[in-house]
Motif scaffolding. Sequence first.
Motif, PDB file in Angstrom:
ATOM      1  N   UNK A  92     -29.216  77.611  68.530  1.00  0.00           N
ATOM      2  CA  UNK A  92     -28.717  77.545  67.138  1.00  0.00           C
ATOM      3  C   UNK A  92     -28.964  78.893  66.477  1.00  0.00           C
ATOM      4  N   UNK A  93     -28.221  79.149  65.436  1.00  0.00           N
ATOM      5  CA  UNK A  93     -28.338  80.418  64.723  1.00  0.00           C
ATOM      6  C   UNK A  93     -29.432  80.307  63.666  1.00  0.00           C
ATOM      7  N   UNK A  94     -30.223  81.378  63.527  1.00  0.00           N
ATOM      8  CA  UNK A  94     -31.258  81.332  62.487  1.00  0.00           C
ATOM      9  C   UNK A  94     -30.650  81.630  61.131  1.00  0.00           C
ATOM     10  N   UNK A  95     -31.449  81.489  60.089  1.00  0.00           N
ATOM     11  CA  UNK A  95     -30.944  81.590  58.711  1.00  0.00           C
ATOM     12  C   UNK A  95     -30.422  82.982  58.400  1.00  0.00           C
ATOM     13  N   UNK A  96     -31.044  84.007  58.942  1.00  0.00           N
ATOM     14  CA  UNK A  96     -30.600  85.380  58.620  1.00  0.00           C
ATOM     15  C   UNK A  96     -29.189  85.639  59.153  1.00  0.00           C
ATOM     16  N   UNK A  97     -28.907  85.102  60.360  1.00  0.00           N
ATOM     17  CA  UNK A  97     -27.572  85.294  60.930  1.00  0.00           C
ATOM     18  C   UNK A  97     -26.551  84.478  60.155  1.00  0.00           C
ATOM     19  N   UNK A  98     -26.926  83.256  59.752  1.00  0.00           N
ATOM     20  CA  UNK A  98     -26.012  82.441  58.957  1.00  0.00           C
ATOM     21  C   UNK A  98     -25.679  83.129  57.645  1.00  0.00           C
ATOM     22  N   UNK A  99     -26.733  83.714  57.002  1.00  0.00           N
ATOM     23  CA  UNK A  99     -26.483  84.409  55.731  1.00  0.00           C
ATOM     24  C   UNK A  99     -25.575  85.597  55.952  1.00  0.00           C
ATOM     25  N   UNK A 100     -25.788  86.329  57.029  1.00  0.00           N
ATOM     26  CA  UNK A 100     -24.937  87.497  57.302  1.00  0.00           C
ATOM     27  C   UNK A 100     -23.486  87.066  57.532  1.00  0.00           C
ATOM     28  N   UNK A 101     -23.302  85.956  58.259  1.00  0.00           N
ATOM     29  CA  UNK A 101     -21.942  85.471  58.484  1.00  0.00           C
ATOM     30  C   UNK A 101     -21.320  84.976  57.188  1.00  0.00           C
ATOM     31  N   UNK A 102     -22.112  84.277  56.345  1.00  0.00           N
ATOM     32  CA  UNK A 102     -21.580  83.790  55.072  1.00  0.00           C
ATOM     33  C   UNK A 102     -21.136  84.946  54.188  1.00  0.00           C
ATOM     34  N   UNK A 103     -21.962  85.995  54.150  1.00  0.00           N
ATOM     35  CA  UNK A 103     -21.617  87.150  53.303  1.00  0.00           C
ATOM     36  C   UNK A 103     -20.375  87.863  53.848  1.00  0.00           C
ATOM     37  N   UNK A 104     -20.317  87.989  55.179  1.00  0.00           N
ATOM     38  CA  UNK A 104     -19.168  88.698  55.768  1.00  0.00           C
ATOM     39  C   UNK A 104     -17.864  87.933  55.554  1.00  0.00           C
ATOM     40  N   UNK A 105     -17.927  86.614  55.721  1.00  0.00           N
ATOM     41  CA  UNK A 105     -16.721  85.808  55.595  1.00  0.00           C
ATOM     42  C   UNK A 105     -16.399  85.457  54.151  1.00  0.00           C
ATOM     43  N   UNK A 106     -17.343  85.577  53.278  1.00  0.00           N
ATOM     44  CA  UNK A 106     -17.124  85.154  51.888  1.00  0.00           C
ATOM     45  C   UNK A 106     -16.653  86.248  50.982  1.00  0.00           C
ATOM     46  N   UNK A 107     -16.599  87.476  51.441  1.00  0.00           N
ATOM     47  CA  UNK A 107     -16.179  88.571  50.588  1.00  0.00           C
ATOM     48  C   UNK A 107     -15.403  89.593  51.414  1.00  0.00           C
ATOM     49  N   UNK A 108     -14.710  90.458  50.751  1.00  0.00           N
ATOM     50  CA  UNK A 108     -13.968  91.505  51.433  1.00  0.00           C
ATOM     51  C   UNK A 108     -12.648  90.996  52.023  1.00  0.00           C
ATOM     52  N   UNK A 109     -12.199  91.735  53.023  1.00  0.00           N
ATOM     53  CA  UNK A 109     -10.886  91.453  53.616  1.00  0.00           C
ATOM     54  C   UNK A 109     -10.846  90.102  54.321  1.00  0.00           C
ATOM     55  N   UNK A 110     -11.937  89.731  55.016  1.00  0.00           N
ATOM     56  CA  UNK A 110     -11.926  88.461  55.729  1.00  0.00           C
ATOM     57  C   UNK A 110     -11.859  87.285  54.776  1.00  0.00           C
ATOM     58  N   UNK A 111     -12.488  87.386  53.629  1.00  0.00           N
ATOM     59  CA  UNK A 111     -12.439  86.286  52.662  1.00  0.00           C
ATOM     60  C   UNK A 111     -11.019  86.052  52.175  1.00  0.00           C
ATOM     61  N   UNK A 112     -10.220  87.123  52.059  1.00  0.00           N
ATOM     62  CA  UNK A 112      -8.832  86.972  51.602  1.00  0.00           C
ATOM     63  C   UNK A 112      -7.908  86.460  52.719  1.00  0.00           C
ATOM     64  N   UNK A 113      -8.243  86.760  53.965  1.00  0.00           N
ATOM     65  CA  UNK A 113      -7.346  86.408  55.068  1.00  0.00           C
ATOM     66  C   UNK A 113      -7.666  85.054  55.698  1.00  0.00           C
ATOM     67  N   UNK A 114      -8.964  84.684  55.759  1.00  0.00           N
ATOM     68  CA  UNK A 114      -9.361  83.484  56.492  1.00  0.00           C
ATOM     69  C   UNK A 114      -9.621  82.331  55.545  1.00  0.00           C
ATOM     70  N   UNK A 115      -9.137  81.161  55.909  1.00  0.00           N
ATOM     71  CA  UNK A 115      -9.392  79.928  55.150  1.00  0.00           C
ATOM     72  C   UNK A 115     -10.638  79.241  55.694  1.00  0.00           C
ATOM     73  N   UNK A 116     -10.781  79.215  57.024  1.00  0.00           N
ATOM     74  CA  UNK A 116     -11.898  78.516  57.647  1.00  0.00           C
ATOM     75  C   UNK A 116     -12.293  79.270  58.900  1.00  0.00           C
ATOM     76  N   UNK A 117     -13.622  79.205  59.211  1.00  0.00           N
ATOM     77  CA  UNK A 117     -14.144  79.874  60.400  1.00  0.00           C
ATOM     78  C   UNK A 117     -15.190  78.977  61.033  1.00  0.00           C
ATOM     79  N   UNK A 118     -15.105  78.830  62.388  1.00  0.00           N
ATOM     80  CA  UNK A 118     -16.097  78.043  63.114  1.00  0.00           C
ATOM     81  C   UNK A 118     -16.439  78.757  64.402  1.00  0.00           C
TER      82      UNK A 118
END
Length: 483
Positions: A92-118
Amino acid sequence: MNPEYAALFTSLSILRGPVEVRAFVKFFGSFSLAKQFFFAGGLVTLVALLSVGFFVTDLIAKAITQNTAAATALYVDSVIAPILPDLTTTESLDESIERALDETLGQGALANRLISFRLWRGDGTALYSNDKALMGMKVPPDDDLKRAFSGQMVAEFELDKDEDPAAAVKSDTPVLEIYNPIHQPWSGEVIAVAEFYERANELTDTLALTRTKSWLAVVAVTVGFFLLLSAIVLKGSKTIENQRTALNARVEELDLLLRHNQDLSGRVRRASQNAASLNERVLRRVSADLHDGPVQLMAYASMRVESRAIRDGSRPEPERMKEVEAIKHSLDDAIREVRNICRGLALPDIETLPLPEILDRVVSNYRSHTGVDVELIAEGAYAVLPASARICIYRFVQEALNNGWKHADGKGQRVEQWIAGDCVVVAVSDHGPGFDPSVSNDGLGLSGLKDRVESLGGRFDLTTSQQGTTLTMSLKIFEAEAA
């Protein structure tokens, strides 16, 4: 609309069964070659246009979708891969990696292009999802996920994506669903699959424009090709029509002469075919008639001359006169038949008789000549028989009875006649000692009967044993008529 075209479309609308199909083919064949090509070629061109158009546009759409998905997957992989740990040893992913993924996917270019990520593990466990309710959920991998774990990138374009294997993904805009395998850098092994949904408004516009251009290109090429062929066929059709008109004029001039030549040729051909066998048939028939008729009667008279009533002078005069009368009657019959044969009128008195009367007459004549009682059984007969069939049956019964009297003393003689399908069958039997057909020397007797029956398309059979002999003839009436 042109009346011919209207009639053609009406015929097409009522084409439902074999009769209608034949009528349509006949109607269609009345058109000129140019019109036939216009309708048939137009229909084929339309089918080809639709088939090629759909195939090409679908192929192009799939290629564009795949290329767009590959570009997006490469971009997402370049952004996400540096954040991920070694997934071969991580449950499983630890909290720091989850936070990094949340920040990366929640802002910037990926946030505008992606609706969902798994992020999926091979056993169907969701290692990460921007929808936290799916974190840690384990679901059976679907076909797309299995293909991604096999190393393929899977992309599907949907105008209204509203469901996926794990949870609902709803969007008011078209989406591009992508399953991208994540490989271990040093081994190339697929260690996880990233599933994400990209907004695809630009892709929708690109596909629409591409489809339009593709259809325009296919239509232009197909229609141009059809028009070019139509022009060639039209020119050729006019040339053919002019030549056909000229040929029809010549054919009309030669038609009468051709019919006369065909009639003359048919007569010559038939005469050539019949000339070779005509004399042989006449000779064989005369030979058979002489043997089966007069010879039998004279043989009977000869045998009666040797009887005791003639040779024994002590016999009563009435008995001797009776024998003399029988001999005279047989000789008179022989002379009469010889005269009939000479005149070509063999047995004229039976040519119009029905079959039962013919059998009764030949049996009665035999009884009167020999004094032997013969059983006659007739089970049915054709109302109309050809004269050749009547004569053949008469001679067959006459010869068979005479042979039975000569070789079996007339013991248990029987004449039977029945109908089997389209055949008339006649059988003559006796209870004599039988004989060996392979060493039999009967002159023209049995062989003549066989030839007579087979010349009319019939069948001749002989069975003999120590219990008796049976001669059978089977004659198909229609073949006898043709013969």
